[in-house]
Design an enzyme around this catalytic site. Structure first.
Site, short mmCIF file in Angstrom:
data_model
loop_
_atom_site.label_atom_id
_atom_site.label_comp_id
_atom_site.label_asym_id
_atom_site.label_seq_id
_atom_site.Cartn_x
_atom_site.Cartn_y
_atom_site.Cartn_z
N ASP A 200 -18.38 -37.87 -11.20
CA ASP A 200 -18.88 -36.52 -11.40
C ASP A 200 -20.21 -36.39 -10.66
OD1 ASP A 200 -18.79 -34.00 -13.51
OD2 ASP A 200 -20.84 -34.70 -13.20
N ASN B 39 -25.94 -25.07 -8.33
CA ASN B 39 -25.37 -23.72 -8.40
C ASN B 39 -26.40 -22.70 -8.88
OD1 ASN B 39 -22.75 -24.01 -7.43
ND2 ASN B 39 -21.93 -24.61 -9.41
N HIS C 201 -23.82 -20.39 -5.65
CA HIS C 201 -22.49 -21.00 -5.66
C HIS C 201 -21.99 -21.35 -4.25
CE1 HIS C 201 -21.55 -20.66 -9.94
NE2 HIS C 201 -22.27 -19.55 -9.91
N ASP D 173 -20.47 -24.86 -3.31
CA ASP D 173 -19.18 -25.05 -2.63
C ASP D 173 -19.34 -25.94 -1.39
OD1 ASP D 173 -17.92 -23.50 -4.51
OD2 ASP D 173 -17.71 -21.74 -3.23
N GLU E 65 -16.83 -30.27 -10.56
CA GLU E 65 -17.50 -31.26 -9.71
C GLU E 65 -16.99 -32.67 -9.98
OE1 GLU E 65 -20.38 -30.50 -13.20
OE2 GLU E 65 -18.80 -29.46 -12.11
#
Length: 203
Positions: A78, A86, A91, A95, A121
């Site tokens: 993770d 974010n 965002h 991404d 994630e």
């Protein structure tokens, strides 16, 4: 005679156009079907396997390794502090980080390994014919690759790190039992300070 020749020429031209249009339509349908198939099996953002595709592929390898007695390991990781990326950078930046992580996975892993985006994630890697010791080496390679990647540093303005959980299959394991142990190991890595690798505790 000229009228008849003109008629047949026009007819032939019309048939040729019809054949060409039909061929183009068939190609478009084929391409669309391939796109649908890809979207059903792959994560649309990173291009990696999605959860369903990974489950199917890894389960097949797990059954094969159980029959042959070959080692099989799983890495579950993770990205650390991803919510902060974010929230502070947006965002789109988040991404971009996920896409870059996927690119690094594709270049650092072996052809025999299978990799997927589990969700958000979280990522998962199946290591075929790999014992625990070698799984740790691979996980450390990935950990360092993320932390030291200049592109990730540029995207997030600070090193991007991840917490890893590793598990090696035992007789009778399923993907669910493996994932449960790998997930616990990964959360232990989070609790112990993040940006580290923890091994599943075997009882």
């Amino acid at each position: 005679k000229n009228v008849r020749q003109t008629f047949y020429l026009n007819l032939a031209a019309s048939l040729l156009v019809t054949v060409i249009i039909t061929f183009i339509i068939l190609l478009m349908i084929r391409g669309y079907n391939k796109k649908l198939e890809f979207m059903a099996r792959n994560d649309t953002l990173t291009g990696l396997m999605n959860r369903t595709a990974f489950n199917d592929s890894f389960s097949d390898f797990l059954n094969l390794c159980n029959r042959r007695g070959d080692p099989l390991s799983l890495i579950f990781f993770d990205i650390d502090n991803f919510k902060n990326i974010n929230d502070t950078l947006g965002h789109q930046a988040g991404d971009s980080v996920l896409i870059r992580i996927a690119e690094l996975l594709k270049t650092r892993l072996r052809r025999t390994d299978i990799v997927g985006r589990w969700g958000g994630e979280e990522f998962i890697v199946g290591l075929i014919d790999t014992d625990h010791k070698n799984a740790e080496v691979i996980a450390e390679t990935l950990r360092k690759a993320f932390e030291e990647d200049p592109h990730l540093l540029h995207l997030s303005s600070s090193p991007v790190t991840a917490s890893f959980g590793i598990v090696t299959a035992r007789n009778g394991d399923t993907i669910d039992t493996l994932l449960t142990r790998a997930d616990s190991a990964m959360y232990r890595a989070k609790e112990l300070g993040k940006n580290r690798i923890e091994t599943a505790i075997e009882h």
